[in-house]
Design an enzyme around this catalytic site. Structure first.
Site, PDB file in Angstrom:
ATOM      1  N   LYS A  22     -65.082 -42.196  83.240  1.00 33.59           N
ATOM      2  CA  LYS A  22     -63.340 -42.245  82.952  1.00 33.59           C
ATOM      3  C   LYS A  22     -63.158 -41.412  81.789  1.00 33.59           C
ATOM      4  CE  LYS A  22     -61.088 -45.902  83.851  1.00 33.59           C
ATOM      5  NZ  LYS A  22     -60.470 -47.265  83.552  1.00 33.59           N
TER       6      LYS A  22
HETATM    7  O1  LIG Z   1     -57.837 -48.690  82.521  1.00 34.65           O
HETATM    8  C1  LIG Z   1     -56.706 -48.888  82.786  1.00 34.65           C
HETATM    9  C2  LIG Z   1     -56.029 -50.275  83.031  1.00 34.65           C
HETATM   10  O2  LIG Z   1     -56.045 -50.706  84.141  1.00 34.65           O
HETATM   11  C3  LIG Z   1     -54.782 -50.443  82.429  1.00 34.65           C
HETATM   12  O3  LIG Z   1     -54.277 -51.644  82.387  1.00 34.65           O
HETATM   13  P1  LIG Z   1     -52.951 -52.347  81.533  1.00 34.65           P
HETATM   14  O4  LIG Z   1     -51.979 -51.479  81.608  1.00 34.65           O
HETATM   15  O5  LIG Z   1     -52.943 -53.825  81.958  1.00 34.65           O
HETATM   16  O6  LIG Z   1     -53.762 -52.334  80.104  1.00 34.65           O
END
Ligand SMILES: O=C[C@H](O)COP(=O)(O)O
Length: 229
Positions: free
Chosen positions: A88
């Site tokens: 990522k």
């Molecule tokens: O990697 C990204 C996450 O899914 C972000 O989720 P979140 O906005 O709940 O921190």
């Protein structure tokens, strides 16, 4: 359609592999922090790989700030876990340069921290395998996340690109449904969202009523399988 879990919790992943049509596991440094500092980070990732097998995808975030730093993280993850791991990479200038390089080397890329069509289109052109738009965060910024997903899906189709949209950052099941409807091929979410959706009282009430009705006819604790042949 792919369903992924956004967690590094081993018990949750084991349960997901057992119960769900699970396509993979994603994480980021915030999710790692939520779990507490694991002593051996790479061994933890290898444990996840053993749990999900080679048939599911594992997405791990690089934390380097520069292109060289991101690539160094990517190479280390691929050496310590395996080369099938999707790295990522945040979709900024340093990240796009790292994506191009990693794809040229035959690596796997999930372009993350996507808030705009502009970022998404650049990541498609850079050859990313997956795009991770942050749905709930976009909603909180008054950005139409579903329109972004729909426009990116159309761009992918026009380009005949192999990129898939792996929508992330979900806080409601409606957001998940809408992302699929808008054109996402994959979604990743915390296990608590799935637990909450499947544990809704209406489902439990329906199952309890069916049990009561069946048992009123055939006796307490009886099942279809126990009927005489
Ligand atoms: O990697 C990204 C996450 O899914 C972000 O989720 P979140 O906005 O709940 O921190």
């Amino acid at each position: 359609m792919e369903w992924l879990l956004d967690t590094i919790n081993l018990a949750a992943i084991e349960k997901g592999v057992r119960d769900l049509p699970l396509a993979g596991v994603t994480s980021n440094p915030t999710i790692v922090r939520r779990e507490g500092k694991v002593d051996d980070f790479f061994e933890h990732l290898r444990q996840i790989r053993r749990l999900i097998g080679d048939e599911r995808t594992l997405h791990v975030q690089a934390v380097g700030q520069t292109t060289a730093g991101i690539l160094a993280d990517a190479h280390r993850i691929m050496t310590e876990v395996d080369s099938a791991t999707y790295i990522k990479i945040p979709t900024n200038a340093a990240g796009l340069a790292a994506m191009k390089q990693l794809k040229a080397e035959g690596g796997h890329v999930t372009a993350t921290a996507i808030y705009s069509e502009f970022q998404g289109r650049l990541a498609i052109a850079a050859g990313a395998d997956y795009l991770a738009p942050y749905v709930n965060r976009m909603v909180n910024m008054n950005i139409d996340a579903n329109q972004v997903i729909a426009h990116l899906a159309a761009q992918i189709e026009r380009d005949h690109a192999a990129t898939k949209i792996l929508a992330a950052s979900f806080h409601t099941v409606q957001q998940v449904n809408d992302a699929f409807t808008a054109g996402a091929q994959a979604v990743t979410m915390g296990p608590e969202l799935i637990d909450q959706a499947l544990g809704t009282p209406a489902i439990n009430d329906a199952v309890a009523q069916f049990t009561t009705d069946w048992e009123s006819l055939y006796g307490e604790g009886s099942t279809i399988n126990q009927l005489p042949e």
